[in-house]
Design a protein around this motif. Sequence first.
Motif, short mmCIF file in Angstrom:
data_model
loop_
_atom_site.label_atom_id
_atom_site.label_comp_id
_atom_site.label_asym_id
_atom_site.label_seq_id
_atom_site.Cartn_x
_atom_site.Cartn_y
_atom_site.Cartn_z
N GLU A 1 2.72 36.34 49.56
CA GLU A 1 2.11 37.37 48.70
C GLU A 1 3.06 37.74 47.56
N TRP A 2 4.34 37.85 47.89
CA TRP A 2 5.33 38.21 46.87
C TRP A 2 5.50 37.09 45.84
N ILE A 3 5.53 35.84 46.30
CA ILE A 3 5.63 34.71 45.36
C ILE A 3 4.44 34.73 44.40
N ASN A 4 3.27 34.98 44.96
CA ASN A 4 2.06 35.02 44.13
C ASN A 4 2.17 36.12 43.06
N ALA A 5 2.65 37.30 43.49
CA ALA A 5 2.78 38.41 42.54
C ALA A 5 3.81 38.07 41.47
N CYS A 6 4.90 37.43 41.86
CA CYS A 6 5.96 37.07 40.90
C CYS A 6 5.44 36.07 39.88
N GLN A 7 4.65 35.09 40.35
CA GLN A 7 4.17 34.10 39.38
C GLN A 7 3.11 34.72 38.47
N GLU A 8 2.30 35.63 39.00
CA GLU A 8 1.31 36.30 38.14
C GLU A 8 1.99 37.16 37.07
N ALA A 9 3.16 37.72 37.44
CA ALA A 9 3.89 38.57 36.48
C ALA A 9 4.80 37.74 35.58
N GLY A 10 4.80 36.43 35.77
CA GLY A 10 5.63 35.56 34.92
C GLY A 10 7.11 35.60 35.27
N LEU A 11 7.45 36.05 36.48
CA LEU A 11 8.86 36.16 36.86
C LEU A 11 9.43 34.85 37.39
N ILE A 12 8.55 33.97 37.88
CA ILE A 12 9.00 32.65 38.34
C ILE A 12 8.04 31.60 37.78
N THR A 13 8.54 30.39 37.62
CA THR A 13 7.71 29.31 37.07
C THR A 13 7.72 28.11 38.00
N GLU A 14 6.77 27.22 37.78
CA GLU A 14 6.70 26.00 38.57
C GLU A 14 7.96 25.16 38.35
N LYS A 15 8.41 25.12 37.11
CA LYS A 15 9.59 24.31 36.80
C LYS A 15 10.83 24.84 37.54
N GLN A 16 10.96 26.16 37.48
CA GLN A 16 12.14 26.79 38.10
C GLN A 16 12.15 26.62 39.61
N THR A 17 10.96 26.73 40.24
CA THR A 17 10.90 26.74 41.71
C THR A 17 10.59 25.37 42.30
N GLY A 18 9.97 24.50 41.51
CA GLY A 18 9.54 23.21 42.07
C GLY A 18 8.31 23.34 42.95
N LEU A 19 7.63 24.50 42.86
CA LEU A 19 6.43 24.75 43.69
C LEU A 19 5.17 24.72 42.82
N PRO A 20 4.04 24.20 43.34
CA PRO A 20 2.79 24.22 42.57
C PRO A 20 2.16 25.62 42.62
N LEU A 21 2.72 26.54 41.84
CA LEU A 21 2.36 27.96 41.96
C LEU A 21 0.91 28.25 41.59
N LYS A 22 0.33 27.39 40.75
CA LYS A 22 -1.08 27.63 40.38
C LYS A 22 -2.00 27.28 41.55
N GLU A 23 -1.46 26.64 42.55
CA GLU A 23 -2.30 26.20 43.68
C GLU A 23 -2.02 26.98 44.96
N ILE A 24 -1.51 28.20 44.82
CA ILE A 24 -1.31 29.02 46.03
C ILE A 24 -2.66 29.19 46.72
N GLY A 25 -2.72 28.86 47.99
CA GLY A 25 -3.99 28.88 48.74
C GLY A 25 -4.44 27.48 49.10
N SER A 26 -3.82 26.48 48.47
CA SER A 26 -4.21 25.09 48.76
C SER A 26 -3.34 24.52 49.88
N PRO A 27 -3.79 23.45 50.54
CA PRO A 27 -2.95 22.78 51.53
C PRO A 27 -1.67 22.23 50.88
N GLU A 28 -1.79 21.75 49.62
CA GLU A 28 -0.62 21.15 48.96
C GLU A 28 0.48 22.19 48.77
N PHE A 29 0.08 23.39 48.37
CA PHE A 29 1.10 24.43 48.14
C PHE A 29 1.83 24.77 49.44
N ILE A 30 1.07 25.01 50.50
CA ILE A 30 1.74 25.48 51.73
C ILE A 30 2.61 24.37 52.32
#
Length: 638
Positions: free
Chosen positions: A317-346
């Motif tokens: 939930e916190w990661i999701n809020a951080c990405q929505e607020a622009g505090l973390i990016t996919e490049k910085q984290t290496g995570l597919p943040l736009k796909e939170i909720g998908s099998p690929e993300f988890i």
Amino acid sequence: MTLSGYAGNILKINLSDGDVSKVPTAEYADRFLGGHGIAAKLYWDMVPPQAKAFDAENCLIYASGPVTGFPRFAGFRWKTCGKSIAGDRESFNYCNLGDKWGAFLKFAGYDALAVRGKADKPVSIFINNGTAEIKDASNLRGKLTFDIIDTLKEEYGKDTSILTIGPAGDKLLTYATVYADEGASGSGGLAAVMGSKNLKAIIVAASSNRPQAAHPQRLQKLADEIRDMRPPGDMPSMWEIPGLTREHACYGCGIGCGRQVYSLNGDRHYKSLCQASIFYSWAVMKYTGKTDGAQLLATRLCDGYGIDTAVMHGMIEWINACQEAGLITEKQTGLPLKEIGSPEFIEKLMGMIARREGFGDVLARGTIAAAREIGAEAEKMLHSYIATRSSETKDYDPRLMITTSLLYATEPRRPIQQLHGICSLVMAWLEMGGGKPGEFFTIEDFRKTAEKFWGGAIAADFSTLEGKPLAAKIIQDRAFVKESLVLCDLRWPAMVIPGGTGDSTLESRIYSAITGQETDEKELNKIGERICNLQRAILLRQGWRGRQDDQLLDYYHTVPLEKAEIFWNIDGLVPGKDGEIISKVGTVVDRDDFEKLKDEYYELRGWDVASGLPTEAKLAELGLQDIAGDLKGRGLVK
Ligand code: SF4
């Protein structure tokens, strides 16, 4: 001496030198019952207060209770205790697991197992009918828990029970969980301690030995009485996924709670139960618009890697809020943040955390530590998702139910078994979270139950502080009994039954029938109070500063509760004066009120009000003179 209800011995193993020894359970059982109580006393005796969680001197203690091994009481449970790194400081910690393993240990001849030392390579322990051997387990390192169990069952036979750790435990993850057969998992960061000891698994072979009850017929009648309190089909399961899961109670339970299992990959069974099975649901729903079982992939990943769902819940939930607020990016984290909720993300997230790769290593230290790394704005968001210093998820908020403030403040982790002692009544009154107060469990039922289980009807009025410290004390003492017998939190105490208020004497009657020690409710809860004081002594001896450290996370005092912040009680409803329905939305825990609650709580506990330290007189009254003597030498008793 034969001890009815117990196996009779406690096994001790030192992984550093291979020493195996045993002590009689009788040295511990009368004063500390079993489970949490015996584990805490063994910890007190064996672990020097200055020992660090990953030092050889730290012990992991696995303990069943007198009810373990007697079917039909939801009591085939067991505890794991030891010092862990789960919170913002190293601390004595604990967890509770079910299914076979604890009962198999008892059947094999041991009420508890204490493991100290460190092996110089990965090992397992094999326990078989009173014998114990340390075996090489180098082949298990890095494997998922499910694969380890399959491998060991091939080697030692299907008629075994296996406790293990996954890759997260190997990598000393702050919130790594231990895992045993059929989906039993335990939090508190204790798998990292197993990892630090190079202990990969403990295998216990089945045995035909069974503990004997002092009064088997009385016990049989009690089991019938409990069965009659739950008519068949009384409770639709909240964790069922039609077409996928089926109801399946834990081994030896005999009561059930709607626990679900499902099969994938041949013989393997996976669980669907409680928070563990729904922690990713909100994200799946947001991403796909429906929940269809995809959330169970997240549960399987947690169980396979050995990661705590209660931490992952708030973290995602916190990661999701951080990405929505622009505090973390996919490049910085290496995570597919736009796909939170998908099998690929988890899958990506859990793999990175378990292997401590890149941003996964930051998250492996817990959500609070990760937020500190990201920056002040990310830290500010924590209040919406985190309940404790161990980064555990929010659910039973002190701003809603003020009684919980004392439980959060005095325990080293999220004390879920104690919190349920409060929220289960509020949930029942709220029609199990449906938002229609008092149709099934009326305010009269609530008041009567509060009189019986919380020390007075006033404790059911959440518009006042009155009665809350007494309720907190009683709930805690009773929870320490439950965790020591060991009974399942999902069924005990039996506060709400069809038709109203349950029976508070059942635990003492079960204990008396099993052990032959005739003990009433009051006497049994006094033992719970003794165990509570023992745990307080452990915490104080390792550096907890009494009143000064009995604190909540600060935001509970500064950030008003928002509508929909508590998922099961969107409008923040609780009963107030004369049963009036009141909302706690917009409120905080007032600091002065909280200090007043602590004053009264310490008084009721017989502790020094100014410092929160126990008094010599109280410890003597509880038969803890030995503990008082040690604390006195350290200036930790008044
Ligand atoms: S009540 Fe549910 S979780 Fe508890 S032991 Fe029984 S089946 Fe397992």
